[in-house]
Design a protein around this motif. Structure first.
Motif, mmCIF file in Angstrom:
data_model
loop_
_atom_site.group_PDB
_atom_site.id
_atom_site.type_symbol
_atom_site.label_atom_id
_atom_site.label_comp_id
_atom_site.label_asym_id
_atom_site.label_seq_id
_atom_site.Cartn_x
_atom_site.Cartn_y
_atom_site.Cartn_z
ATOM 1 N N LYS A 60 0.720 -1.075 0.098
ATOM 2 C CA LYS A 60 0.033 -0.084 -0.103
ATOM 3 C C LYS A 60 0.883 1.109 0.080
ATOM 4 O O LYS A 60 0.181 2.252 -0.445
ATOM 5 N N SER A 202 2.621 3.959 11.602
ATOM 6 C CA SER A 202 3.331 4.563 10.636
ATOM 7 C C SER A 202 4.225 5.605 10.906
ATOM 8 O O SER A 202 3.603 6.443 11.941
ATOM 9 N N GLU A 275 7.051 -5.800 7.927
ATOM 10 C CA GLU A 275 6.347 -5.264 6.807
ATOM 11 C C GLU A 275 6.659 -4.049 6.484
ATOM 12 O O GLU A 275 5.692 -3.158 6.511
ATOM 13 N N TYR A 373 3.236 6.514 -0.298
ATOM 14 C CA TYR A 373 1.868 7.307 0.143
ATOM 15 C C TYR A 373 1.636 8.698 -0.796
ATOM 16 O O TYR A 373 1.034 9.638 -0.356
HETATM 17 C C1 LIG Z 1 0.323 0.297 6.460
HETATM 18 C C2 LIG Z 1 0.892 -1.032 6.723
HETATM 19 C C3 LIG Z 1 2.278 -1.410 6.787
HETATM 20 C C4 LIG Z 1 3.163 -0.512 6.373
HETATM 21 O O1 LIG Z 1 3.474 0.685 6.982
HETATM 22 P P1 LIG Z 1 4.811 1.632 6.841
HETATM 23 O O2 LIG Z 1 4.511 2.734 7.781
HETATM 24 O O3 LIG Z 1 4.525 2.036 5.319
HETATM 25 O O4 LIG Z 1 6.031 0.732 6.863
HETATM 26 C C5 LIG Z 1 2.672 -2.571 7.358
HETATM 27 N N1 LIG Z 1 1.817 -3.461 7.984
HETATM 28 C C6 LIG Z 1 0.225 -3.008 7.966
HETATM 29 C C7 LIG Z 1 -0.603 -4.091 8.460
HETATM 30 C C8 LIG Z 1 -0.016 -1.724 7.406
HETATM 31 O O5 LIG Z 1 -1.385 -1.510 7.404
#
Ligand SMILES: *Cc1c(COP(=O)(O)O)cnc(C)c1O
Length: 418
Positions: A60, A202, A275, A373
């Motif tokens: 995302k 985040s 992630e 983003y």
């Molecule tokens: C948005 C999201 C991420 C990524 O977050 P970042 O701040 O871009 O590293 C990872 N895991 C989940 C479940 C998310 O919703």
């Protein structure tokens, strides 16, 4: 803005000159650095050493096919939050057995498709979702691999819209309630309980919330063990912050080393997934925009540019600060303090405020740290076609997404029938 540097008057990304890219592709245009992207991913991977791990890039943050392709070639897994993101990953040949699926609202169709594709794990966020997954898996005659997302009630100390680990947020299941959810899951015929997941927010610029969350998750894993429930993986989510301006977030290596220290001290050797999204792609991209007008009144000076909140919504949505640099450095003597605004009819349509710049009509500006983003949150508001995207590789650049045309924008619609 790490991948960019001035050589003489000109701003470069790797060995490509941003003036040339703007001239060839037009503006607004997102430009990404392959080297920066790969370095950021490899920094996470290297920090784990031989500890069993998996890096699931959060699609995302930026789902551009070129980015997914390059990360997949490095061996990356993917964290997805929708069926559409799964299709993107599969389209570039991403390995479904390295895909984890997060999100509070997975539909039956999304769950079905993910199970049929053979993804690694569904990260479940509610009891209702657990029952739904068991049902869908039964219909398909298979066992659904799952983890349960715990909400550790940790303050991520970030913008409230991107904090996810507090009790009041819609995400995850509270630690206190989760043991019962695991008991229910373990008794189901069509669910295979693999692990536990968490993601507390985040753009975190301190380590302590991550470390507190990990301690709490390890407590929880031991609590499950006492119940006879053995997990086989631990997913710690994403969220590591980046430097937009004067922040000094931990480096990927510092973050991972700190996690591994806790795992070692607590005698927990479970394989770890993370992630990261923003920390891989955020500082690997810039947004190029051209100055349309300089506009001044008695109170403020404005630079009106051809990019707007529909291209980069972070300033409007999160009051986010992005650096703005002229692609051709001009004589500082003529600088003024400007607000940098777009053509959209909203007072919230700004890219930056109170910046000292020397610029002029027709000049190109680079908005820094725009890789995450940015394009993914863009829209057609004000019937503006979506920007082009370019991937730089050394001294070459590749148009990986041409600017949207009016035909593409209008082609799916129809006039009122009859
Ligand atoms: C948005 C999201 C991420 C990524 O977050 P970042 O701040 O871009 O590293 C990872 N895991 C989940 C479940 C998310 O919703």
């Amino acid at each position: 803005m790490e991948p960019c540097h001035y050589e003489g008057e000109a701003l470069w990304i790797e060995r490509a000159c941003l003036t040339d890219i703007a001239a060839a592709v037009g503006t607004p245009c997102y430009v990404y650095s392959r080297a920066a992207l790969e370095q950021n991913w490899l920094a996470f991977d290297a920090a784990f050493g031989d500890y069993p791990h998996q890096i699931c890039y959060a699609v995302k943050a930026n789902g551009s096919l070129a980015i997914l392709d390059l990360l997949g070639r490095l061996g990356s897994g993917f964290d997805i939050v929708s069926g559409g993101e799964l299709e993107r990953v599969l389209y570039v040949g991403g390995d479904p057995s390295q895909v984890v699926f997060s999100g509070v609202g997975k539909s039956k169709a999304e769950i079905r498709r993910a199970l049929q594709a053979g993804i690694k794990c569904l990260n479940l966020e509610s009891d209702a979702e657990l029952y739904r997954v068991d049902d869908v898996a039964e219909q398909l005659g298979l066992k659904a691999p799952i983890a349960i997302r715990i909400n550790p009630d940790i303050d991520a100390k970030t913008h409230p819209y991107i904090a996810t680990g507090l009790r009041d947020n819609k995400f995850g299941i509270a630690v206190e309630a989760a043991v019962e959810t695991y008991r229910v899951a373990c008794a189901m015929d069509h669910v295979e309980v693999l692990g536990v997941a968490c993601h507390i927010g985040s753009q975190l610029i301190e380590l302590s919330p991550f470390l507190n969350a990990l301690e709490r998750i390890i407590d929880f894993i031991f609590e499950l063990q006492n119940e006879g429930i053995e997990l086989t993986h631990l997913d710690l989510g994403g969220g590591l912050g980046i430097r937009y301006g004067d922040e000094s977030p931990p480096l990927p290596r510092e973050y991972i080393v700190a996690l591994l220290e806790i795992l070692h001290r607590r005698d927990c050797a479970l394989p770890v997934s993370i992630e990261p999204g923003r920390s891989i792609v955020g500082n690997a991209g810039v947004l190029l925009t051209r100055v349309e007008y300089l506009k001044e009144n008695a109170w403020r000076n404005f630079v009106v540019v051809d990019a707007a909140m529909n291209d980069l919504i972070r300033p409007a949505l999160y009051q986010a600060w992005h650096d703005v640099l002229p692609v051709k450095r001009a004589d500082g003597k003529h600088s003024k303090v400007y607000d940098i605004v777009g053509p959209v009819c909203e007072s919230g349509d700004f890219l930056a405020k109170d910046r000292r710049l020397a610029t002029a009509e027709g000049e190109v500006l680079a908005v820094g740290s725009a890789g995450a983003y940015g394009f993914v949150l863009s829209s057609n508001y004000n019937a503006r076609p979506r920007a082009a995207e370019v991937m730089v590789d050394g001294d070459e650049f590749h148009l990986v997404r041409p600017r949207e045309t009016f035909d593409q924008m209008l082609g799916h619609e129809s006039r009122f029938p009859g």
